[in-house]
Design an enzyme around this catalytic site. Structure first.
Site, mmCIF file in Angstrom:
data_model
loop_
_atom_site.group_PDB
_atom_site.id
_atom_site.type_symbol
_atom_site.label_atom_id
_atom_site.label_comp_id
_atom_site.label_asym_id
_atom_site.label_seq_id
_atom_site.Cartn_x
_atom_site.Cartn_y
_atom_site.Cartn_z
ATOM 1 N N CYS A 1 1.994 3.042 2.231
ATOM 2 C CA CYS A 1 2.894 3.311 3.278
ATOM 3 C C CYS A 1 3.731 1.796 3.772
ATOM 4 C CB CYS A 1 2.197 3.575 4.826
ATOM 5 S SG CYS A 1 1.398 4.958 4.666
ATOM 6 N N GLU B 1 3.036 -1.049 4.639
ATOM 7 C CA GLU B 1 2.627 -2.125 5.699
ATOM 8 C C GLU B 1 1.437 -3.162 5.533
ATOM 9 O OE1 GLU B 1 -0.421 1.018 6.933
ATOM 10 O OE2 GLU B 1 1.635 0.714 5.726
ATOM 11 N N ASN C 1 0.921 -1.287 0.037
ATOM 12 C CA ASN C 1 -0.037 0.013 0.149
ATOM 13 C C ASN C 1 0.744 1.223 -0.101
ATOM 14 O OD1 ASN C 1 0.994 -0.549 2.495
ATOM 15 N ND2 ASN C 1 -0.558 0.778 3.347
#
Length: 700
Positions: A382, A384, A380
């Site tokens: 970020c 994670e 995604n």
């Protein structure tokens, strides 16, 4: 701006930096908070005679939804609010109060007056989570007012509001290789962006530049054209002007367009090529690392020729198994590259722009519990969220679409310091899991069919953590030390244990598991192997003392849990992931995520004035335990993240902190070490200009 125009609270906050007896005046921040409330918040908060008047006004004027409040009697609602106010919560720093009132508190439509205090927002969120259960609402209030758990920004901001974005912030979309599919992906991205979501897309199935369409050679434009369309789409579609749209594109490193893809982030790139707001990530299978390590030539492939030959998309196939077959097959179109040169380009670009993110695909899939559904192909915004996905196929008007599985993830974080102080790991993890489950069950995103289908089928959530560095520093433990890793090893094992236990309890209560649970490593029992054979309790006496009064699950407990899961199944396909926790960690007075701090005292500029934010808990007696990330040994930071990662079923948003004196070779060494230690993803690479360093340690 003259001195007397600067608000008193800003002046007091700035006095932190004026040394007294050779020390920073950290107490001035408490005075700044007091002034901020007395001179600003109290003056600008709408006055109501009582709670009834307030709630009636907020419902009638369409600030609050009526539906969830109508599940309770007014007396019960009053009880919940009373529980919140009984805590007499005080923000410990100006920045924590400012962030809450600036970013989260409900305001009048003209944004000039405040309608909610911190206790009000927490009470409303708790009432929303508890869905009519007053006792549970009070438990949620205590959890949040004690700052043991913090819902993610979209949940905390939007829960209970009438006019709101979604409670889920994170979406991942597969993109299939036809114009119908590409335009549908752009459309869905815009719809999700409008709801305030960050959207990432897997572009690895798209034809490379110059591939054939209907046997006409050199017909395709490649992935960069699609990236440009997405870049503009995200800039256009935002959440009513409040939150900017944001997107990311991921590409497999064996895709022929990989060099063009990377060039979109070069500072010197031509305007026709450059993407301004779209983030990029590269998916690296083990095979590529092996070729680079052995300094062999590598090939990148035209994915449509693979699809035509094998009937499967390249990113769905195991490169360790298929790479040589692709190389030897004359019908698979390919280009020769130097893998070391490409890794060097990656390093150069990351030190220049921070991009791309990196996902080590085989590190993810070796320990992925749901490979029977699909392997993980991208991450995604970020880096994670790591989940199985299946591509959709969007057809013409009178034909039926094939809806696959896209990904959504609702997030929240434990505050490690407060959870440890209240000795409440089990209670907090279980309540947090319940709240995230409620968000998942009440989310219904109609204009993204594969997201909607996956949310119902997969029931995925993402519980994370923050304040690791703050907790360690306040207990006199250096972040880079073996003791710190010993703490993290036990703490996150416990989080994992109680998260699995609660998921299995919910499966038992509801008589329901996630879709295709039977093929998972939870069902086969394989997931539990390391826990029933390895003791994860603390090895150092100092760390064991921190867990005093808490039961640490033993190998015997894990055997019982394995049997319980075998009997009842699991409700969630994914449970844990550690997000970066940006502005929400300020509200929690917490260091961000599980990463080391960037600065002991952050300097921020708002309008014409500066504000200072000393790290939570920072004092002259623990100053050196708040070591800044740029001064740390990145190999030791990798060791810490690798320690935590073994207990997290998804990923960790892991930022690298680099000094500008580092070479691309240094960065490649860190990357390869991270790969060797089983790190799944690397988020930004942040580079610090060391020419501007000045030492603050002498003035504590």
């Amino acid at each position: 701006m003259s001195q007397n125009q600067v608000p008193k609270w800003i002046q007091l906050n700035n006095e932190i930096m004026i040394q007294k007896d050779g020390k920073f005046q950290f107490d001035k921040d408490k005075e700044a908070v007091h002034s901020y409330f007395v001179d600003y918040i109290n003056q600008n908060t709408v006055f109501f005679h009582n709670l009834k008047e307030k709630l009636d006004y907020l419902v009638e004027n369409q600030y609050y939804e009526e539906e969830f409040l109508s599940l309770y009697s007014f007396e019960d609602i009053k009880e919940v609010f009373k529980t919140a106010y009984a805590k007499k919560f005080r923000f410990p720093s100006f920045m924590s109060a400012f962030k809450f009132y600036n970013d989260y508190a409900l305001k009048t439509n003209d944004k000039k007056k405040i309608l909610e205090r911190y206790e009000d927002r927490i009470s409303i969120v708790a009432l929303f989570f508890a869905n009519g259960d007053t006792e549970k609402a009070k438990e949620y209030v205590n959890l949040m007012i004690n700052q043991e758990y913090q819902p993610s920004t979209p949940t905390f901001l939007n829960a209970g509001r009438k006019r709101r974005g979604e409670l889920v912030s994170c979406f991942l979309l597969e993109v299939n290789d036809s114009l119908n599919d590409i335009s549908r992906a752009i459309d869905i991205s815009m719809q999700l962006s409008k709801l305030g979501g960050g959207v990432s897309l897997n572009l690895s199935k798209l034809r490379a530049k110059g591939e054939a369409i209907k046997d006409v050679e050199n017909a395709t434009k490649g992935v960069v054209g699609v990236m440009k369309l997405l870049d503009n789409a995200f800039r256009y579609a935002d959440q009513m002007g409040q939150r900017q749209g944001s997107g990311a594109a991921y590409l497999n490193i064996f895709h022929r367009d990989i060099n063009d893809f990377l060039d979109t982030k070069k500072i010197s790139a031509d305007e026709d090529v450059r993407v301004k707001t779209l983030s990029i990530g590269v998916v690296i299978p083990d095979k590529f690392v092996e070729l680079a390590r052995e300094d062999k030539a590598a090939y990148v492939f035209y994915p449509h020729t693979i699809y035509k030959e094998y009937g499967q998309h390249m990113d769905e196939m195991d490169m360790n198994e298929m790479y040589d077959k692709f190389v030897d097959n004359p019908r698979v179109k390919k280009e020769k590259i130097n893998p070391r040169k490409l890794l060097e380009k990656l390093a150069m670009l990351r030190s220049e722009s921070g991009y791309p993110y990196i996902m080590f695909q085989d590190n993810v899939n070796k320990v992925h519990a749901n490979n029977h559904i699909s392997k993980v192909k991208f991450s995604n915004l970020c880096s994670e969220v790591l989940q199985a996905s299946q591509v959709s196929s969007y057809t013409d008007y009178d034909e039926e679409d094939e809806i696959g599985l896209d990904i959504s993830c609702n997030l929240g974080s434990l505050n490690i310091l407060n959870v440890m102080e209240h000795k409440s790991i089990e209670k907090t993890v279980k309540l947090a899991t319940d709240s995230l489950t409620h968000v998942s069950e009440t989310t219904d995103i109609r204009n993204a069919p594969a997201v909607r289908r996956a949310n119902k089928a997969m029931k995925s959530i993402g519980l994370g953590a923050m304040n690791l560095h703050g907790y360690l520093a306040q207990n006199g433990i250096a972040y880079e030390s073996p003791e710190a890793r010993d703490f993290a090893n036990t703490f996150f094992m416990m989080v994992n244990f109680y998260s699995i236990q609660r998921s299995a309890e919910i499966a038992k209560e509801k008589g329901e598991t996630f879709d295709q649970y039977e093929g998972s490593t939870y069902a086969t029992g394989e997931y539990f192997d390391k826990y029933v054979s390895t003791d994860f309790s603390p090895k150092y006496e100092k760390i064991a003392n921190l867990f005093e009064g808490m039961h640490i699950p033993t190998t015997e407990d894990w055997k019982k849990l394995k049997a319980f899961v075998a009997e009842h199944g699991m409700y969630h396909s994914y449970r844990l992931c550690i997000a970066p926790t940006g502005s929400i960690s300020y509200v929690q007075s917490s260091t961000a995520s599980v990463m080391p701090i960037m600065e002991r005292i952050e300097e921020r500029t708002y309008g014409n004035s500066k504000t200072y934010y000393p790290m939570p808990g920072l004092a002259s007696n623990n100053w050196f335990f708040y070591k800044e990330a740029y001064d740390m040994d990145m190999f030791k930071v990798v060791d810490m993240i690798a320690t935590i990662q073994q207990h997290i079923d998804q990923g960790i948003s892991f930022t690298l902190f680099l000094k500008d004196t580092m070479t691309t070779r240094d960065l490649n060494r860190i990357d390869l070490y991270a790969h060797h230690r089983g790190i799944k993803t690397i988020y930004y690479a942040r580079t610090k200009d060391t020419g501007q360093d000045s030492c603050l340690s002498c003035v504590v």
